[in-house]
Design an enzyme around this catalytic site. Structure first.
Site, PDB file in Angstrom:
ATOM      1  N   ASP A 258      -9.530  -5.979   2.141  1.00 45.71           N
ATOM      2  CA  ASP A 258      -8.219  -6.527   1.770  1.00 45.71           C
ATOM      3  C   ASP A 258      -8.061  -7.965   2.241  1.00 45.71           C
ATOM      4  O   ASP A 258      -7.086  -8.629   1.873  1.00 45.71           O
ATOM      5  CB  ASP A 258      -7.087  -5.686   2.385  1.00 45.71           C
ATOM      6  CG  ASP A 258      -6.940  -4.334   1.708  1.00 45.71           C
ATOM      7  OD1 ASP A 258      -7.213  -4.260   0.501  1.00 45.71           O
ATOM      8  OD2 ASP A 258      -6.565  -3.363   2.384  1.00 45.71           O
TER       9      ASP A 258
ATOM     10  N   ASP B 262      -4.819  -3.114   4.921  1.00 43.70           N
ATOM     11  CA  ASP B 262      -5.309  -2.608   6.206  1.00 43.70           C
ATOM     12  C   ASP B 262      -6.831  -2.650   6.327  1.00 43.70           C
ATOM     13  O   ASP B 262      -7.363  -2.565   7.428  1.00 43.70           O
ATOM     14  CB  ASP B 262      -4.812  -1.179   6.447  1.00 43.70           C
ATOM     15  CG  ASP B 262      -5.145  -0.244   5.283  1.00 43.70           C
ATOM     16  OD1 ASP B 262      -5.972  -0.632   4.424  1.00 43.70           O
ATOM     17  OD2 ASP B 262      -4.580   0.853   5.225  1.00 43.70           O
TER      18      ASP B 262
ATOM     19  N   ASP C 149       0.845  -1.180   0.000  1.00 41.16           N
ATOM     20  CA  ASP C 149       0.000   0.000   0.000  1.00 41.16           C
ATOM     21  C   ASP C 149       0.889   1.241   0.000  1.00 41.16           C
ATOM     22  O   ASP C 149       2.080   1.174   0.314  1.00 41.16           O
ATOM     23  CB  ASP C 149      -0.900   0.028   1.239  1.00 41.16           C
ATOM     24  CG  ASP C 149      -2.029  -0.979   1.138  1.00 41.16           C
ATOM     25  OD1 ASP C 149      -2.409  -1.315   0.014  1.00 41.16           O
ATOM     26  OD2 ASP C 149      -2.519  -1.425   2.182  1.00 41.16           O
TER      27      ASP C 149
END
Length: 1455
Positions: free
Chosen positions: A789, A785, A477
């Site tokens: 996901d 997070d 990310d």
């Protein structure tokens, strides 16, 4: 392309042939990933391992028995909970009938006691809650302010814990030190040595007296006791480390509201009366009542076992501890904690950790077993040789006399001599069987996990430590991982112009500021606390929310006042798919405002107007759109995250009044009025560029996957070093999520290799990227997070969740939690992963050197002279150095930068590399040569000829023992750096290594100089010590010379396998072999074939992997006289079968196979009477691609079906299955599953998370009442047939099925009442059949189905024609069937006009239906068909008709 394919086969094992798997000794122990490994596979390696002490060897592996007991306990408690709830409800009902309703009793300072709270919450007793005044009345009784929470003072918290309990549950105590001591001595060889020591002790005292006779037996007993104690201490220390790490994993941190402010506390500190904010992905920390919620949906599968999402509101406000927030947000009042909750009772029952094995641990068990077998063989040979020599008189005393003379030697002396021989042989087994080798993995993992905690990484799965060393790519990310996650608004466009500074109020009208403050105060998941005594505002929430709220405060926002001025009607929480969130508000003047906030370009696309600085609403013309787009691109190019804020007016009368309808209301998101666009600066983390560069140097490609737009993503990637230059910023190196999503599977695999940056990605895009990379052979680590996901974290080889921003759902799906959300910590995890593998290799090299040297020396000496230079006590000391102390020294080496200069470690790379073989053989040959020379020529070389023979022999053996031990100490330093010249680099920083080497040296000196009576040694003079030291020292320069010798690239084991393959005879391809007793079947030529093979079709060949491209075998069974063949030929024939066809042979059972069936790729046993498939049969069909067992009498499928990792087509239709085994989710290659015509009541809850390649799912004609929520993750699914069930609803998030083309949920009759909104978001849908249900209204989203060609809605009580279908213009719909026969209030005239309108735009089965004749014909057809079908009683009879036949104009039923 071919190189990558080979790489994939090497790493993932997909290209291993059946013969390799079956013939290789290590295939049983070759498990590339223990993550979701089948239970049968785990059982197999345990059974194959040679183990001396099972309780110790398997202590840190998964306890399969306890795991099964855990599942049974879980189901029992769930059933028990439901039974108790039903009993309480029954009692409450009886009490109400009798008019006896208990009044609340006071407890302490509170107006309600613990028992009433627990009963009300556990029973979900809404009437009791209403009697108490609902949540407001209950809060008053608990002395809680619903806005500000409890006071949070220590006295108040202590009182609540004493009265209502603490949020903890009793845990089973860990093993005590005495338990480890007990387990350590249960080693079979140690028990034999203890018995031998006892016998030797008795005989020695009897013959020599207690003063001298106890030494031999006592020394062995003492050595065994020392080994047991040291082993127990080492194991106990590891256990304590694991206990501390497990405690850290359970300690969840969450926010509660106390004294008006949000504070972070441990989950163990939650008390009754606390106010807990809930957001998507959170875990419900305790039992409670919903105070307020917006689209709040809870996943209760952890408690109920049903993967059905439950929406919580005032009608169903009860929350259960341990459940997860699936959607929305809200707040709860805690009413039950700890063991007063069902979750607490559950955790108290199953709290003991059942362990977990790792791939490296399994492989080392294989190595230990192989070495143990060799050692055991050597020990038996030594035992036989020594016994024969002893009893034949060839074994001499030091003075040259025989030790045994038949008829002259006493029985006690003979027994004593035999015991000494047996003791030596057993001790050789102790040294040879490396029990400590697999446990060294546990030791290094325990050490690594403890050190990784200091590096801000919490390991949830042990195997992740190892796998991280094999990672070839990291999908990271951006926000918070590559950047600091400390956002501030540095640029703003308000009122159509740029504000400088961004928080300037100059020239802004009051209307603009008021609307901004109104929207920002309500459309947020954060909060603002203003201290009562004044001071700076405390802002909580995500970094983005905190930055925007701080900006709003500088614009003049008073958070509490702004929120009090408007009433919140409905909330659409921020959605990572839509990249925006909204809220509907009602102002005091009854005006309704809908505020939106989200990704700038997405919100801007929905805006048709904007508000200028004077508060005037102006049209958004082309110039203004270009102006705003240019502003967004400029900000994004400077690494700013762009967020747009907009609103619109809405009519109050159009707002749903009913609470149920309001919860499903989709906020209008068109015709918005733009208020502002802001740019948030989130700078790159310091050191992240160096970390990315280090990864690239180590052969690990870093890819950035972010929800930000491409311009922002490009700028950050250039800043972080993920992109080297602007020249790399072209597609597909940098790609948008929707572009990647639109590619075909094969195109995605090709493109995935080149992607460095993916912008505007959804969680599903991340999942698709992970799947594509894994198919290309990559070992993928992925960070995440959010709740969405979870599938990507679960699918990846290593899932890394964020400790600060990560939700509990994401953390539970991950393998490692990055506590500081920092990418540099991810790189440290890679270093530690490689360190684990490297340390184990160091220990293997060291231990195998000792093994080879000790075994060869004793064997050669025993065979040649009948005596061994290393006795039992000395070998036990060597075993202690090698096993426990050696593992402790070498397995705890910290990682070095040198590890990051290597490519990733292949998951199937040999444990013993060519470099290790070179080092091992050089040292072993040197030690064996020197020590054998000393053994045979030592008396002359050491100048001992003039000494007495007995003393000279003792001195010689002492020198051999001392030189051998010192050689191991010097070699231990060599093992630190197998491929580096300087073995001393960093040794002074490793205090543990230095301490262990120093301690071993001191103990060796003590043994030689002071404990000679016990170890059968004598003191050495300084010259002899110097000789021993020189012998050991030479190993250092010898190692340096050896490291200059080049080694081949091809692993040694590859040459061995190749040699074995060359020796294996190849059966003739054209030979026919008779097989008797399995049934017959005629083929087209009249032959009676039992198993018919032949050249596979092109279609089959295209589906199969390349390892089976040899000519298939042909096996025929004829009525003619059988030609006799040998058993070997029959076995070879059976082991080369590829396509087995046994359908329609009246088989009632299948045998438990004893042969290897790994070559079979297709098995058809359909149309028989088989009631059970043996577990062992399924476990042996490792390479089967097509399995057809339809039309049998199966009631269950074997759990070992999870071993069929290459299975692509599975047909189990027409059986009596009530459920599918959970292990079916391990069949990750499955593309088609047919389970029609069974008695299925449920599907495995995680079926969608694992079967990511499934394209067709047929589950019609069963008893399913719901579909698991995970089914929405079947992103490859194209056909879903669920007709003729008892479905009551469909999952809410079907929109993830982006490739679904055919959906059939017809004929669920009175059960299916409605369709979820997400059905209209299945944009690839071509055919939809929802006929013969009880659906009254179609969702508004139906108008989005632009590709729909067939729509069947007949047999539903639809009140009016669906306007959405009319709006389509029916330019795509070619077949549309509907009626209103069931709607009694509708006249035939209206019905006829309705059908008439529809058929003007449609065709029916290829014929135009615009004429009056066709129209009437069609109407008659529909009515008659419907009346006929509704008259049929049996759903299975209805299932006999295919959709084409049922709705064909030629088909006409009359009843």
């Amino acid at each position: 392309m071919r190189e990558r394919g080979n790489h994939r086969d090497l790493e993932a094992g997909s290209g291993r042939s059946a013969s390799e798997d079956s013939d290789s000794f290590f295939s049983t122990f070759d498990i590339s990933s223990t993550k979701n490994a089948p239970v049968d596979r785990l059982k197999r390696w345990r059974q194959a391992a040679l183990v001396l002490n099972a309780s110790r060897r398997f202590r840190y592996t998964l306890d399969l028995k306890k795991e099964e007991e855990k599942k049974q306990t879980l189901s029992k408690i769930r059933a028990h909970v439901q039974a108790i709830r039903a009993a309480h409800l029954f009692q409450a009902g009886v009490g109400q009938l009798n008019g006896t309703v208990g009044a609340p009793t006071r407890k302490g300072d509170f107006g309600i006691n613990q028992e009433e709270l627990v009963d009300m919450t556990k029973d979900h007793n809404l009437s009791s809650l209403e009697r108490l005044g609902r949540v407001n009345g209950l809060a008053n009784l608990l002395k809680t302010n619903l806005e500000k929470g409890i006071t949070g003072e220590d006295d108040d918290l202590l009182t609540r814990k004493n009265l209502f309990g603490a949020n903890t549950y009793p845990r089973k105590k860990g093993r005590s030190f005495w338990r480890f001591l007990w387990e350590a001595w249960q080693d079979l060889t140690l028990i034999i040595l203890i018995v031998a020591a006892a016998a030797s002790l008795v005989l020695g005292i009897k013959t020599e007296g207690i003063k001298e006779g106890w030494y031999d037996g006592g020394s062995i007993a003492f050595a065994v006791a020392l080994v047991i104690v040291v082993t127990a201490v080492s194991d106990y220390r590891q256990s304590l480390q694991f206990q501390n790490l497990n405690e850290e994993k359970r300690n969840i941190r969450l926010e509660v509201v106390r004294a008006g402010r949000r504070v972070e506390v441990s989950i163990y500190d939650i008390v009754v009366g606390d106010i807990v904010p809930l957001n998507i992905g959170d875990q419900v920390p305790a039992d409670g009542i919903v105070i307020a919620g917006h689209s709040l949906a809870i996943d209760e599968s952890s408690m109920t076992g049903e993967s059905k999402i439950v929406h919580k509101d005032s009608k169903d406000p009860f929350l259960m501890s341990g459940c997860k927030v699936a959607d929305g947000n809200g707040s709860m009042l805690v009413t039950g904690v700890g063991v007063n909750t069902e979750w607490g009772l559950l955790m108290a029952s199953i709290s003991e950790d059942t362990g977990e094995e790792t791939p490296l641990q399994v492989r080392l068990n294989g190595v230990a077993t192989f070495i143990g077998i060799v050692g055991l063989t050597v020990a038996v040979a030594v035992l036989l040789v020594l016994l024969v020599r002893f009893f034949t008189g060839h074994t001499k005393n030091p003075d040259g006399t025989p030790q045994f003379k038949a008829g002259k030697t006493s029985a006690s002396d003979a027994v004593d001599g035999a015991i000494k021989i047996i003791t030596v042989a057993v001790t050789i087994v102790v040294v040879a069987v490396p029990e400590g080798l697999p446990l060294a993995v546990t030791l290094t993992l325990a050490y690594s996990m403890r050190k990784m905690m200091a590096d801000k990484a919490l390991v949830r799965r042990l195997s992740a430590c190892e796998t991280m060393g094999s990672a070839t790519t990291i999908c990271s990310d951006k926000t918070g991982t590559l950047t600091t996650n400390q956002m501030t608004i540095v640029e703003a466009y308000v009122g159509g112009t740029k504000s400088d500074p961004p928080d300037s109020r100059t020239n802004l009208s009051a209307d603009v500021i008021d609307l901004l403050i109104q929207g920002l105060a309500h459309n947020t998941s954060g909060s603002v606390y203003m201290p009562e005594g004044g001071g700076e505002a405390e802002v909580s929430g995500s970094p983005t929310e905190k930055a925007i709220l701080n900006w709003a405060i500088r614009l003049g926002m008073n958070f509490e006042v702004a929120r009090a001025q408007s009433f919140m009607i409905h909330v659409f929480p921020f959605n990572s798919e839509k990249k925006r969130g909204g809220v509907a508000l009602k102002s005091p003047d009854s005006q309704v405002y809908i505020h939106w906030k989200g990704a700038a370009e997405i919100v801007l696309a929905s805006c048709t107007n904007f508000m200028d600085v004077n508060g005037h609403v102006l049209a958004m013309d082309e110039d203004k759109i270009k102006y705003f787009r240019k502003a967004i691109e400029d900000m994004a190019a400077r690494s700013l995250r762009c967020v747009a804020i907009a609103y619109r007016n809405f009519e109050l009368r159009d707002v749903p009044e009913d609470e149920a309808q309001l919860s499903k209301w989709n906020l209008p998101e068109d015709e918005l009025i733009l208020l502002a666009i802001v740019g948030l600066k989130d700078p790159c983390r310091p050191g992240v560029k160096d970390a990315v560069e280090l990864c690239q140097k180590a052969g690990v490609k870093v890819r950035m996957v972010t929800g930000d737009n491409l311009h922002t993503a490009r700028a950050i990637a250039l800043e972080c070093g993920i992109l080297g230059s602007d020249a790399e910023t072209m597609e597909p190196t940098i790609i948008e999520g929707k572009t990647f999503r639109a590619l075909s599977d094969s195109e995605r695999e090709q493109v995935a290799e080149k992607i460095s940056v993916m912008g505007r990605s959804s969680p599903n895009d991340k999942l698709l990227l992970v799947q594509a990379l894994r198919k290309r052979g990559h070992v993928v680590a992925v960070t995440g997070d959010g709740t969405n996901d979870a599938p990507a974290l679960h699918e990846a080889d290593i899932g890394l969740s964020m400790g600060i921003q990560g939700t509990e759902v994401a953390k539970e799906s991950s393998d490692i939690i990055i506590l500081d959300d920092n990418f540099s910590s991810v790189v440290k995890v890679v270093r530690w992963g490689r360190s684990v593998y490297a340390n184990i290799q160091k220990f293997i090299q060291f231990q195998l050197t000792v093994n080879v040297a000790a075994l060869v020396i004793n064997v050669v000496a025993a065979v040649s002279s009948g005596d061994v230079p290393l006795n039992a006590v000395q070998l036990l000391w060597v075993n202690l150095i090698m096993d426990t102390l050696g593992a402790l020294a070498l397995a705890t080496e910290p990682p070095t930068d040198h590890l990051m200069c290597r490519p990733p470690v292949g998951r199937r790379e040999p444990l013993i590399t060519n470099i290790m073989w070179r080092n091992l053989f050089i040292q072993a040959i040197y030690q064996v040569t020197v020590l054998l020379v000393l053994n045979f020529k030592g008396l002359s070389l050491l100048h001992l000829q003039h000494d007495t023979s007995g003393h000279a022999t003792k001195v010689k053996n002492t020198v051999i023992f001392n030189a051998f031990v010192l050689s191991q100490l010097f070699n231990e330093l060599n093992a630190r750096k197998p491929d580096e010249i300087n073995v001393f680099k960093g040794v002074t920083k490793n205090y543990l290594f230095m301490s262990i080497v120093g301690l071993t040296l001191v103990l060796q000196v003590i043994i030689i100089e002071f404990l000679g009576k016990f170890t059968s040694t004598v003191r050495l003079n300084w010259k002899q010590w110097l000789i021993c030291i020189i012998i050991g020292f030479i190993s250092w320069p010898l190692a340096v010379i050896g490291k200059m010798i080049p080694v081949p690239v091809t692993p040694v084991d590859a040459y061995i396998k190749r040699a074995c393959c060359c020796c294996r005879p190849t059966p003739p391809a054209d030979k026919s072999i008779e097989m008797e007793g399995l049934g017959e079947k005629k083929d087209k030529d009249g032959q009676h074939n039992l198993v018919a093979f032949g050249t596979r079709s092109k279609e089959m060949m295209s589906k199969l992997d390349h390892e089976h491209q040899d000519q298939p075998r042909v096996v025929k069974h004829s009525r003619k006289k059988a030609v006799p063949v040998s058993a070997t030929e029959s076995k070879k024939a059976a082991e080369t079968l590829e396509i087995v066809d046994l359908k329609g042979m009246s088989l009632e059972s299948l045998p438990n196979p004893t042969l290897n069936l790994a070559s079979i790729c297709k098995l058809d046993i359909s149309n028989n009477s088989i009631q059970i498939i043996p577990e062992s049969l399924a476990a042996r069909l490792l390479n089967v691609v097509v399995l057809d067992v339809h039309s049998n009498k199966l009631t269950t499928l074997p759990n070992s079906i999870g071993c069929l990792t290459k299975l692509r087509v599975l047909s189990v239709a027409g059986n009596y299955l009530s459920s599918l085994p959970d292990t079916i989710q391990n069949c990750r290659s499955l593309e088609e599953l047919n389970a029609n015509f069974n008695k299925l009541t449920r599907l495995p809850s995680n079926i969608g998370f694992e079967l990511v390649n499934l394209k067709k799912l047929s589950i019609s004609s069963n008893k399913l009442t719901f579909l698991p929520r995970s089914i929405s993750y079947l992103t490859s699914l194209r056909v879903l047939d669920a007709r003729l069930n008892c479905l009551r609803s469909l999952p809410d998030d079907l929109e993830n099925l982006t490739n679904l083309e055919i959906l059939n949920v017809s004929q669920n009759f009175q059960y299916l009442l409605s369709l979820p909104y997400s059905v209209g978001l299945l944009l690839s849908l071509v055919e939809l059949d929802i006929s013969y249900n009880t659906i009254t209204v179609l969702p508004d989203s139906m108008g989005c189905l632009k590709k729909l060609q067939k729509l069947h809605v007949e047999g539903n009580p639809l009140a009016s024609p669906p306007a959405e279908v009319m709006e389509l213009g029916l330019h795509a719909v070619k077949e549309y069937l509907c009626d209103k026969v069931n709607a009694g209030h509708t006249s035939p005239r209206k019905k006829k006009s309705w059908i008439g309108k529809l058929v003007k735009h449609s065709t029916f089965n290829g014929r135009s239906t615009t004429s009056r004749t066709n129209n009437e014909e069609r109407e008659r057809f529909i009515i008659s068909d419907y009346r006929a079908i509704t008259g049929l009683a049996s759903p299975r009879f209805m299932g006999m008709f295919s959709p084409k036949r049922l709705f064909s104009p030629k088909t006409h039923f009359s009843m």
